[in-house]
Design a protein around this motif. Sequence first.
Motif, PDB file in Angstrom:
ATOM      1  N   ASP A 496       1.044  -4.731  -1.492  1.00  0.00           N
ATOM      2  CA  ASP A 496       2.076  -4.241  -2.402  1.00  0.00           C
ATOM      3  C   ASP A 496       3.350  -3.834  -1.679  1.00  0.00           C
ATOM      4  O   ASP A 496       4.285  -3.315  -2.312  1.00  0.00           O
ATOM      5  CB  ASP A 496       1.539  -3.041  -3.192  1.00  0.00           C
ATOM      6  N   GLY A 497       3.418  -4.037  -0.359  1.00  0.00           N
ATOM      7  CA  GLY A 497       4.614  -3.688   0.399  1.00  0.00           C
ATOM      8  C   GLY A 497       4.631  -2.278   0.935  1.00  0.00           C
ATOM      9  O   GLY A 497       5.666  -1.829   1.439  1.00  0.00           O
ATOM     10  N   LYS A 498       3.514  -1.583   0.854  1.00  0.00           N
ATOM     11  CA  LYS A 498       3.448  -0.225   1.390  1.00  0.00           C
ATOM     12  C   LYS A 498       3.187  -0.277   2.892  1.00  0.00           C
ATOM     13  O   LYS A 498       2.374  -1.063   3.360  1.00  0.00           O
ATOM     14  CB  LYS A 498       2.331   0.554   0.687  1.00  0.00           C
ATOM     15  N   VAL A 499       3.875   0.572   3.634  1.00  0.00           N
ATOM     16  CA  VAL A 499       3.729   0.603   5.091  1.00  0.00           C
ATOM     17  C   VAL A 499       2.440   1.326   5.442  1.00  0.00           C
ATOM     18  O   VAL A 499       2.254   2.500   5.092  1.00  0.00           O
ATOM     19  CB  VAL A 499       4.932   1.300   5.754  1.00  0.00           C
ATOM     20  N   LEU A 500       1.537   0.625   6.139  1.00  0.00           N
ATOM     21  CA  LEU A 500       0.266   1.211   6.566  1.00  0.00           C
ATOM     22  C   LEU A 500       0.350   1.818   7.959  1.00  0.00           C
ATOM     23  O   LEU A 500      -0.266   2.846   8.231  1.00  0.00           O
ATOM     24  CB  LEU A 500      -0.829   0.141   6.535  1.00  0.00           C
ATOM     25  N   SER A 501       1.079   1.165   8.831  1.00  0.00           N
ATOM     26  CA  SER A 501       1.210   1.643  10.208  1.00  0.00           C
ATOM     27  C   SER A 501       2.494   1.062  10.781  1.00  0.00           C
ATOM     28  O   SER A 501       2.890  -0.051  10.429  1.00  0.00           O
ATOM     29  CB  SER A 501       0.001   1.212  11.048  1.00  0.00           C
ATOM     30  N   HIS A 509      12.004  -3.022   5.058  1.00  0.00           N
ATOM     31  CA  HIS A 509      11.447  -3.850   3.982  1.00  0.00           C
ATOM     32  C   HIS A 509      11.651  -3.130   2.658  1.00  0.00           C
ATOM     33  O   HIS A 509      11.397  -1.924   2.548  1.00  0.00           O
ATOM     34  CB  HIS A 509       9.957  -4.093   4.231  1.00  0.00           C
ATOM     35  N   PRO A 510      12.142  -3.831   1.632  1.00  0.00           N
ATOM     36  CA  PRO A 510      12.382  -3.181   0.336  1.00  0.00           C
ATOM     37  C   PRO A 510      11.105  -2.540  -0.202  1.00  0.00           C
ATOM     38  O   PRO A 510      10.051  -3.188  -0.309  1.00  0.00           O
ATOM     39  CB  PRO A 510      12.857  -4.332  -0.562  1.00  0.00           C
ATOM     40  N   GLY A 511      11.184  -1.252  -0.531  1.00  0.00           N
ATOM     41  CA  GLY A 511      10.020  -0.540  -1.033  1.00  0.00           C
ATOM     42  C   GLY A 511       9.507  -1.098  -2.352  1.00  0.00           C
ATOM     43  O   GLY A 511      10.284  -1.421  -3.247  1.00  0.00           O
ATOM     44  N   GLY A 512       8.216  -1.220  -2.456  1.00  0.00           N
ATOM     45  CA  GLY A 512       7.606  -1.708  -3.685  1.00  0.00           C
ATOM     46  C   GLY A 512       7.645  -3.210  -3.857  1.00  0.00           C
ATOM     47  O   GLY A 512       7.171  -3.732  -4.877  1.00  0.00           O
ATOM     48  N   LYS A 513       8.177  -3.940  -2.883  1.00  0.00           N
ATOM     49  CA  LYS A 513       8.248  -5.394  -2.970  1.00  0.00           C
ATOM     50  C   LYS A 513       7.185  -6.012  -2.076  1.00  0.00           C
ATOM     51  O   LYS A 513       6.971  -5.570  -0.948  1.00  0.00           O
ATOM     52  CB  LYS A 513       9.637  -5.877  -2.547  1.00  0.00           C
ATOM     53  N   LYS A 514       6.529  -7.032  -2.581  1.00  0.00           N
ATOM     54  CA  LYS A 514       5.465  -7.668  -1.818  1.00  0.00           C
ATOM     55  C   LYS A 514       6.019  -8.323  -0.554  1.00  0.00           C
ATOM     56  O   LYS A 514       7.186  -8.737  -0.515  1.00  0.00           O
ATOM     57  CB  LYS A 514       4.755  -8.719  -2.670  1.00  0.00           C
ATOM     58  N   GLY A 543      -4.116  -9.443   2.035  1.00  0.00           N
ATOM     59  CA  GLY A 543      -2.705  -9.254   1.721  1.00  0.00           C
ATOM     60  C   GLY A 543      -1.921  -8.495   2.770  1.00  0.00           C
ATOM     61  O   GLY A 543      -0.696  -8.366   2.638  1.00  0.00           O
ATOM     62  N   ARG A 544      -2.598  -7.988   3.784  1.00  0.00           N
ATOM     63  CA  ARG A 544      -1.844  -7.279   4.822  1.00  0.00           C
ATOM     64  C   ARG A 544      -0.958  -8.252   5.602  1.00  0.00           C
ATOM     65  O   ARG A 544      -1.322  -9.403   5.822  1.00  0.00           O
ATOM     66  CB  ARG A 544      -2.792  -6.563   5.782  1.00  0.00           C
ATOM     67  N   THR A 545       0.200  -7.742   6.029  1.00  0.00           N
ATOM     68  CA  THR A 545       1.192  -8.558   6.746  1.00  0.00           C
ATOM     69  C   THR A 545       1.797  -7.733   7.873  1.00  0.00           C
ATOM     70  O   THR A 545       2.123  -6.556   7.684  1.00  0.00           O
ATOM     71  CB  THR A 545       2.304  -9.028   5.796  1.00  0.00           C
ATOM     72  N   VAL A 546       1.946  -8.373   9.020  1.00  0.00           N
ATOM     73  CA  VAL A 546       2.628  -7.739  10.153  1.00  0.00           C
ATOM     74  C   VAL A 546       4.094  -8.170  10.123  1.00  0.00           C
ATOM     75  O   VAL A 546       4.401  -9.354   9.947  1.00  0.00           O
ATOM     76  CB  VAL A 546       1.974  -8.122  11.492  1.00  0.00           C
ATOM     77  N   VAL A 547       4.984  -7.206  10.294  1.00  0.00           N
ATOM     78  CA  VAL A 547       6.420  -7.458  10.235  1.00  0.00           C
ATOM     79  C   VAL A 547       7.063  -6.969  11.534  1.00  0.00           C
ATOM     80  O   VAL A 547       6.789  -5.853  11.994  1.00  0.00           O
ATOM     81  CB  VAL A 547       7.074  -6.737   9.033  1.00  0.00           C
TER      82      VAL A 547
END
Length: 741
Positions: A496-501, A509-514, A543-547
């Motif tokens: 969901d675009g929430k920062v985990l770590s 990254h825009p908050g709340g954007k996938k 769905g996790r993504t590294v940025v």
Amino acid sequence: MSASRGSRRRKARRRADMPLLGGARPPIAALLALLLAVAGATALVLGDRDRASLDAAVLTSQQHVAEDGALSLRASLDESATDLQRAAALFTGPEPVPADTVLDKLGKVYNKWRGTAVIDPVGGTLLAARGENIPLATVLKGAPEAKGDDKDGKAAFGLGPRLVKLRSGETRMLVVAALRGGDRPRLLVASGTLNVPGISSGEDRTLLVVDSAGTVLASDGPSVARKSWAEKARRTAAADSAKTPEPGGHPGASGHLMGGGKRGEERTAVGYAAAGRAPGETSAAGALGLSVITSVEVTEDISAVRTQAFGLAAAGILLALALVVGWVLLRTVQRPLLQLYLESRRLSRGELDRPVRQFRGREPARIGAALESLRKQRLGGRPTRTGRARGGFGTRGTVIVCAAVLLAWSAPLLFLLNRAGSTVTVPQQLVEDQRRRTDTAADRVRKALNEGWADVASVAQIVGAGDGKDGADKAVLETTLREHSRYRSVYVLDGDGKVLSRAGDSPRHPGGKKPHPDSVVQLNTSGKEPAVAAYAAVPGGKGRTVVGEYDTQFLISLVTRPGLGQVWLVDKKHRIIAADRAHGYRAFAKLPGRHLNDLAVSARRDSDGTAILHRSRNSSIAAAAPFSDNGAVKGLDWQVISAQPAAWLELPEYTAERHTMLAGLLGVTAAVACLGWLHIIVIRPLRNLADQAEALAGGDRKTVLFPQHHDEVGAVVRNLELIRQQLRPATGASAKPAGRN
């Protein structure tokens, strides 16, 4: 005889009383000396400019092309070594990761290596392999013997990257990294092709990669193996590679050569650059002793730019003006000052038998009239106003006229004469080099962004092995940020675009954007700073993504190259993302000029970098190179645009123009400095002295006169003070005895 001796003694005493320093003489003498030097410099620097100077512009361009290639080669090799070592470090754990798993995950992220393998350095056993066969004997031959207690494999770090030649004659670079974990050390080995750096060579350009012994390891373009210049360039590049680079210059030796040939015929322009490292830099490839050599065939023009007669005429005119100005200043400033000193000295000594001489010029005339009035008062006359004698031209006006005369010589040289204009023919080779170097810059940016995405993808492979709830992810992110200066921050997002770590600066990254799919993405189109990030999905990560967000300074460093003029990295709307450091930029601003926008549109339409010779008020060379549509950056649609005025090039017409402007600037500097000095030290105090002398002659006996400087004007002021003291008893005031000054 006695009268003659007395006259000589009086003259000697007067000379002894004269000030030796200060006054009008130093600035006038300095002005004459400087004008003489400017005239000599004008005659020297404005000699005829042979078209051989054109070779200097072409040769310098070839040197810059070679430097671009050397930096690209070194960066590519360093990136390969760093990627493998970092990938090996990410597989570190208490238990050894299976060799096949290591190679499979490595192959999913990186496709740059022709072959990979995991070996046991103790027994020389091949544990797993992918791609072409790797010469393991070469790897094991250089490795120190591993000990049983060397569990982290540090013994293998002494290897470093190395170049090996296969039986087929091809050259490979072997990169070795230690796989830590378990009881026995293992080595991760990768082999890559040593390619010619990404410079568009074309049909007329030759590119060579040589080692420190001069052996050709890779080549592109026409064969030049039998030409004598190639051997010379190899030896020169190999010899210079050990030299310490200059601060701020290319990190390694670089230079250019001109091949033999008769004047007016086709000759070979050669540039070379060592892929070295600057002092304090860490570069594995910089220690390999590699150099890049480039060459093109150019036709020399035997014509010349004739400026010698112009320079001699300008120098002669300046000499004549210097003599006239010097004579005028001596007659109207220095000589009247000396005569005023002698007259005032005579009156202060009580020699009142003859009238004060008459002076020309406004200020000397005023002071002379005041001295005559004071002489009469000493003889019993009454104080009278001198009528403020205004006859003649003022000393300030004289200085202004002298300055105008000298500026009349300097200003045309500085602004009008010997202008190159828009008719200068820029060699086609320089236009072509501008296009190719811009192409190389675009390729460098594209590769760097793709490499950054590959790093992020490798991190995603490691993150995928965990659940994301412990501190393992953060440790991996911090290691990545520490080892790669290209990122400002690295973080993990959920579906969901929430920062985990995260590690580094705040995520943009825009908050709340996938999260975006695997790619390099431009996150904003306005603001103070561009936001560009690489997204890589975690395999099986739900769905996790590294940025990884790129640092703006990293993008700026990619487009900053000497000799390329102004360089801009722009997006698909031609908004500026980054620009070279020397000229600065404002993020998302438009390109400076409609012709650059038209060039960008043309380059994108033709799907190739296009160079033009833009002719308007001033000639300039411009080039545009869009990204090739491949890799993680294929959705960006960016391009690199460069432009530089033709006046920045080392062409003889522009050299003559710059030298002419230099002569004019030197003339202006000499005139303003010396005449300004004369005005401040002499003219302004002289005008004040005229007011003081008239006030004293008009009856002011209370104002004490103090000299400001020990010069001619100061000497006259001292004499007036003595006269004032001598006149005070006549008004009934107590008087001081007159002394000698």
